[in-house]
Design a protein around this motif. Sequence first.
Motif, short mmCIF file in Angstrom:
data_model
loop_
_atom_site.label_atom_id
_atom_site.label_comp_id
_atom_site.label_asym_id
_atom_site.label_seq_id
_atom_site.Cartn_x
_atom_site.Cartn_y
_atom_site.Cartn_z
N VAL A 1 0.83 -1.21 0.00
CA VAL A 1 0.00 0.00 0.00
C VAL A 1 0.86 1.26 0.00
O VAL A 1 1.95 1.27 0.58
N MET A 2 0.36 2.29 -0.69
CA MET A 2 0.96 3.63 -0.68
C MET A 2 -0.15 4.63 -0.41
O MET A 2 -1.23 4.51 -0.99
N ILE A 3 0.11 5.60 0.44
CA ILE A 3 -0.84 6.68 0.69
C ILE A 3 -0.14 7.98 0.34
O ILE A 3 0.92 8.29 0.89
N VAL A 4 -0.72 8.71 -0.61
CA VAL A 4 -0.13 9.96 -1.08
C VAL A 4 -1.10 11.09 -0.78
O VAL A 4 -2.26 11.07 -1.23
N PRO A 5 -0.68 12.09 0.01
CA PRO A 5 -1.57 13.23 0.28
C PRO A 5 -1.78 14.06 -0.99
O PRO A 5 -0.86 14.22 -1.80
N ILE A 6 -2.97 14.56 -1.15
CA ILE A 6 -3.31 15.42 -2.28
C ILE A 6 -3.05 16.85 -1.80
O ILE A 6 -3.81 17.39 -1.00
N ARG A 7 -1.93 17.43 -2.28
CA ARG A 7 -1.51 18.76 -1.83
C ARG A 7 -1.31 19.67 -3.02
O ARG A 7 -0.72 19.29 -4.01
N ALA A 8 -1.81 20.90 -2.87
CA ALA A 8 -1.60 21.92 -3.89
C ALA A 8 -1.43 23.26 -3.19
O ALA A 8 -2.18 23.59 -2.27
N ARG A 9 -0.44 24.01 -3.63
CA ARG A 9 -0.17 25.35 -3.09
C ARG A 9 -0.04 25.33 -1.56
O ARG A 9 -0.55 26.21 -0.87
N GLY A 10 0.57 24.28 -1.04
CA GLY A 10 0.82 24.17 0.40
C GLY A 10 -0.38 23.75 1.23
O GLY A 10 -0.31 23.74 2.45
N ILE A 11 -1.48 23.37 0.58
CA ILE A 11 -2.69 22.97 1.29
C ILE A 11 -2.97 21.50 1.02
O ILE A 11 -2.94 21.06 -0.13
N THR A 12 -3.25 20.75 2.08
CA THR A 12 -3.62 19.34 1.92
C THR A 12 -5.12 19.26 1.71
O THR A 12 -5.90 19.76 2.52
N LEU A 13 -5.52 18.63 0.61
CA LEU A 13 -6.93 18.55 0.22
C LEU A 13 -7.54 17.18 0.51
O LEU A 13 -8.76 17.07 0.60
N GLY A 14 -6.70 16.16 0.63
CA GLY A 14 -7.20 14.80 0.86
C GLY A 14 -6.07 13.80 0.69
O GLY A 14 -4.89 14.17 0.76
N ILE A 15 -6.43 12.54 0.46
CA ILE A 15 -5.43 11.50 0.26
C ILE A 15 -5.85 10.57 -0.88
O ILE A 15 -7.03 10.42 -1.17
N THR A 16 -4.85 9.98 -1.49
CA THR A 16 -5.06 8.93 -2.49
C THR A 16 -4.33 7.70 -1.98
O THR A 16 -3.17 7.78 -1.58
N THR A 17 -5.02 6.56 -2.01
CA THR A 17 -4.43 5.32 -1.51
C THR A 17 -4.35 4.32 -2.66
O THR A 17 -5.33 4.10 -3.37
#
Length: 197
Positions: free
Chosen positions: A101-117
Amino acid sequence: ADFVTVDLLDSVLRGAEPGPLGDGSVPLRRTGQQSVRPGVPEAVVEIGAVASYAAGSPPVRALVSGRSWSEPRRDPTSAGWAKAVPGGRELPADALGLHSVMIVPIRARGITLGITTFFRRDRQDPFDAVDLGLAEEIVSRAAVCIDNARRYTRERDAALVLQRSLLPRRLPDQDAAEVAVRYRPADELTGVGGDWY
């Protein structure tokens, strides 16, 4: 990956700025999932439903820290990091054969929006650093699109409020005719453009 999920913060879906994240349980909204198997048998949460993760679990740590997390050989006893959801079930990792498993945070412009697993089942080799780098690149590109959509939603809502505030509140009094009004935007989907009043 053989199974992928995308979970976003509720505030992102409303177009708002995500608030501060604590280390406690963080409810996310399942916005996407896909499997190589028909019918997505691995899914425990339906699209649009809340996906809750236990406090201190890898998804919550990745969300709070903004750093990716991976486990090359997933221990089936660690399945408890996904909370049971109302009407749902725990992810039976050992029964489904999900082993990496890999969990990658969804980040844009320094803001975390969610995660993708990302999960792997059919390929026996575990995820490695190259896989993690590729996943981070794909997710970072998608994150910019998600953030643009979030910003557009916020700006659109502000434009609608301004547009409606400019409409007359009441009609001038007159004796010659009875008058009624109705506001109709030309584009019902966006609510703006070429309006009739």
